[in-house]
Design a protein around this motif. Structure first.
Motif, PDB file in Angstrom:
ATOM      1  N   THR A   1     -80.164 -41.309  22.171  1.00  0.00           N
ATOM      2  CA  THR A   1     -79.556 -41.405  23.510  1.00  0.00           C
ATOM      3  C   THR A   1     -78.797 -42.711  23.703  1.00  0.00           C
ATOM      4  N   THR A   2     -78.748 -43.488  22.628  1.00  0.00           N
ATOM      5  CA  THR A   2     -78.074 -44.791  22.714  1.00  0.00           C
ATOM      6  C   THR A   2     -76.664 -44.697  22.154  1.00  0.00           C
ATOM      7  N   LYS A   3     -75.712 -45.176  22.922  1.00  0.00           N
ATOM      8  CA  LYS A   3     -74.313 -45.180  22.505  1.00  0.00           C
ATOM      9  C   LYS A   3     -73.870 -46.612  22.252  1.00  0.00           C
ATOM     10  N   ILE A   4     -73.409 -46.863  21.049  1.00  0.00           N
ATOM     11  CA  ILE A   4     -72.972 -48.203  20.665  1.00  0.00           C
ATOM     12  C   ILE A   4     -71.474 -48.177  20.398  1.00  0.00           C
ATOM     13  N   VAL A   5     -70.746 -49.038  21.081  1.00  0.00           N
ATOM     14  CA  VAL A   5     -69.293 -49.129  20.893  1.00  0.00           C
ATOM     15  C   VAL A   5     -68.965 -50.422  20.157  1.00  0.00           C
ATOM     16  N   ILE A   6     -68.340 -50.282  19.002  1.00  0.00           N
ATOM     17  CA  ILE A   6     -67.915 -51.450  18.225  1.00  0.00           C
ATOM     18  C   ILE A   6     -66.457 -51.717  18.552  1.00  0.00           C
ATOM     19  N   HIS A   7     -66.206 -52.869  19.144  1.00  0.00           N
ATOM     20  CA  HIS A   7     -64.866 -53.210  19.624  1.00  0.00           C
ATOM     21  C   HIS A   7     -63.859 -53.275  18.480  1.00  0.00           C
ATOM     22  N   GLU A   8     -62.606 -53.028  18.827  1.00  0.00           N
ATOM     23  CA  GLU A   8     -61.523 -53.044  17.843  1.00  0.00           C
ATOM     24  C   GLU A   8     -61.471 -54.350  17.063  1.00  0.00           C
ATOM     25  N   SER A   9     -61.669 -55.463  17.747  1.00  0.00           N
ATOM     26  CA  SER A   9     -61.604 -56.759  17.084  1.00  0.00           C
ATOM     27  C   SER A   9     -62.705 -56.905  16.033  1.00  0.00           C
ATOM     28  N   ILE A  10     -63.888 -56.336  16.311  1.00  0.00           N
ATOM     29  CA  ILE A  10     -64.994 -56.387  15.350  1.00  0.00           C
ATOM     30  C   ILE A  10     -64.682 -55.504  14.145  1.00  0.00           C
ATOM     31  N   VAL A  11     -64.089 -54.334  14.411  1.00  0.00           N
ATOM     32  CA  VAL A  11     -63.692 -53.440  13.315  1.00  0.00           C
ATOM     33  C   VAL A  11     -62.684 -54.146  12.408  1.00  0.00           C
ATOM     34  N   ASN A  12     -61.714 -54.825  13.017  1.00  0.00           N
ATOM     35  CA  ASN A  12     -60.708 -55.556  12.238  1.00  0.00           C
ATOM     36  C   ASN A  12     -61.350 -56.664  11.412  1.00  0.00           C
ATOM     37  N   TRP A  13     -62.344 -57.335  12.009  1.00  0.00           N
ATOM     38  CA  TRP A  13     -63.049 -58.405  11.286  1.00  0.00           C
ATOM     39  C   TRP A  13     -63.794 -57.839  10.077  1.00  0.00           C
ATOM     40  N   LEU A  14     -64.453 -56.675  10.246  1.00  0.00           N
ATOM     41  CA  LEU A  14     -65.187 -56.053   9.151  1.00  0.00           C
ATOM     42  C   LEU A  14     -64.244 -55.605   8.035  1.00  0.00           C
ATOM     43  N   ILE A  15     -63.093 -55.043   8.427  1.00  0.00           N
ATOM     44  CA  ILE A  15     -62.096 -54.640   7.431  1.00  0.00           C
ATOM     45  C   ILE A  15     -61.591 -55.855   6.672  1.00  0.00           C
ATOM     46  N   LEU A  16     -61.356 -56.942   7.415  1.00  0.00           N
ATOM     47  CA  LEU A  16     -60.895 -58.181   6.787  1.00  0.00           C
ATOM     48  C   LEU A  16     -61.952 -58.730   5.833  1.00  0.00           C
ATOM     49  N   CYS A  17     -63.226 -58.599   6.192  1.00  0.00           N
ATOM     50  CA  CYS A  17     -64.312 -59.047   5.312  1.00  0.00           C
ATOM     51  C   CYS A  17     -64.267 -58.315   3.975  1.00  0.00           C
ATOM     52  N   VAL A  18     -64.042 -57.004   4.032  1.00  0.00           N
ATOM     53  CA  VAL A  18     -63.974 -56.204   2.806  1.00  0.00           C
ATOM     54  C   VAL A  18     -62.778 -56.631   1.958  1.00  0.00           C
ATOM     55  N   LEU A  19     -61.618 -56.791   2.607  1.00  0.00           N
ATOM     56  CA  LEU A  19     -60.407 -57.167   1.876  1.00  0.00           C
ATOM     57  C   LEU A  19     -60.537 -58.559   1.252  1.00  0.00           C
ATOM     58  N   MET A  20     -61.086 -59.504   2.016  1.00  0.00           N
ATOM     59  CA  MET A  20     -61.234 -60.856   1.493  1.00  0.00           C
ATOM     60  C   MET A  20     -62.289 -60.906   0.386  1.00  0.00           C
ATOM     61  N   SER A  21     -63.318 -60.064   0.491  1.00  0.00           N
ATOM     62  CA  SER A  21     -64.330 -60.002  -0.572  1.00  0.00           C
ATOM     63  C   SER A  21     -63.703 -59.529  -1.877  1.00  0.00           C
ATOM     64  N   ILE A  22     -62.851 -58.504  -1.771  1.00  0.00           N
ATOM     65  CA  ILE A  22     -62.144 -58.007  -2.953  1.00  0.00           C
ATOM     66  C   ILE A  22     -61.252 -59.096  -3.540  1.00  0.00           C
ATOM     67  N   PHE A  23     -60.555 -59.818  -2.642  1.00  0.00           N
ATOM     68  CA  PHE A  23     -59.664 -60.897  -3.097  1.00  0.00           C
ATOM     69  C   PHE A  23     -60.449 -61.963  -3.854  1.00  0.00           C
ATOM     70  N   PHE A  24     -61.589 -62.391  -3.292  1.00  0.00           N
ATOM     71  CA  PHE A  24     -62.374 -63.449  -3.931  1.00  0.00           C
ATOM     72  C   PHE A  24     -62.986 -62.994  -5.252  1.00  0.00           C
ATOM     73  N   ILE A  25     -63.382 -61.718  -5.329  1.00  0.00           N
ATOM     74  CA  ILE A  25     -63.936 -61.196  -6.585  1.00  0.00           C
ATOM     75  C   ILE A  25     -62.877 -61.176  -7.675  1.00  0.00           C
ATOM     76  N   VAL A  26     -61.681 -60.675  -7.313  1.00  0.00           N
ATOM     77  CA  VAL A  26     -60.577 -60.642  -8.276  1.00  0.00           C
ATOM     78  C   VAL A  26     -60.170 -62.055  -8.663  1.00  0.00           C
ATOM     79  N   ALA A  27     -60.112 -62.948  -7.667  1.00  0.00           N
ATOM     80  CA  ALA A  27     -59.732 -64.333  -7.938  1.00  0.00           C
ATOM     81  C   ALA A  27     -60.724 -64.990  -8.887  1.00  0.00           C
TER      82      ALA A  27
END
Length: 231
Positions: free
Chosen positions: A9-35
């Motif tokens: 019965t609980t509804k959790i809304v993840i704000h757009e800015s948080i979604v963008n931050w999480l996507i950026l975390c994934v992209l930067m993680s890939i960058f650092f691994i490749v680097a």
């Protein structure tokens, strides 16, 4: 683009800015691994070029922001500060591609500022002990304790609100200009010639400057935790 999660019965809304931050975390993680893999394979006797040169410039830039304050201790903190610097800088630039910068969300900025505050307090207690820290807070005499405590607490408030205010203001002003241009169509198309200058300031200059200020101040106050030691 917010994400809605329904758990029972609980509804959790993840704000757009948080979604963008999480996507950026994934992209930067890939960058650092490749680097990391590229740098590990690079020959230290050969002048770096291409991707390895880019990584070296990025590393020197992050080091340069905090080395002026931390000095010989820079190496110990560059993994922590460097990661956050190169997460924050791209996040401040997301407005260029029409996405909401994560740092225009106060909760993101408060989280970053509290992290810095806790690190500074931890180092202060580790270096000076509880007694030394209390003595520092009561300087020049014990009646100044409340004021000094408030002064310490003002740091995360200042860091978070400064970053939040500048990024949110830039997002709002740019959005209002585009709305105005749209309402004035077809004549408003002429006004679109000026919008690149708005992006140059609010999304590039202001975003990068605020990143620099945030981590320069954080590293300065961190260095103050070592003030009793000789460099």
């Amino acid at each position: 683009m917010a994400i809605e999660l329904v758990i029972g019965t609980t509804k959790i809304v993840i704000h757009e800015s948080i979604v963008n931050w999480l996507i950026l975390c994934v992209l930067m993680s890939i960058f650092f691994i490749v680097a990391g893999k590229k740098i590990k394979k690079a020959d230290p006797r050969v002048t770096p070029k291409g991707f390895v040169l880019l990584c070296e410039c990025v590393a020197k830039l992050g080091t340069g922001i905090i080395s002026g304050n931390l000095g010989k201790r820079t190496r110990a903190y560059i993994p922590f500060f460097g990661t956050l610097i190169f997460m924050m800088a791209p996040s401040n630039l997301l407005g260029l591609i029409g996405l909401q910068p994560p740092t225009s969300n106060l909760s993101v900025n408060v989280t970053l500022a509290v992290m810095m505050f806790l690190l500074i307090q931890f180092v202060g207690l580790k270096e000076k002990g509880v007694g030394g820290r209390l003595k520092e807070l009561m300087d020049p005499f014990f009646l100044f304790l409340p004021l000094n405590v408030l002064g310490d607490l003002a740091l995360p408030v200042s860091l978070s609100l400064r970053l939040f205010g500048n990024l949110l203001a830039g997002t709002i002003i740019t959005g209002l200009v585009y709305t105005l241009m749209k309402s004035l169509m077809p004549f408003g198309v002429l006004g679109l010639a000026f919008t690149p200058f708005l992006h140059s300031y609010f999304d590039i200059f202001s975003g990068l400057i605020q990143t620099y200020i945030f981590f320069t101040l954080a590293s300065f106050f961190l260095s103050e935790s070592y003030a009793s030691e000789e460099e």
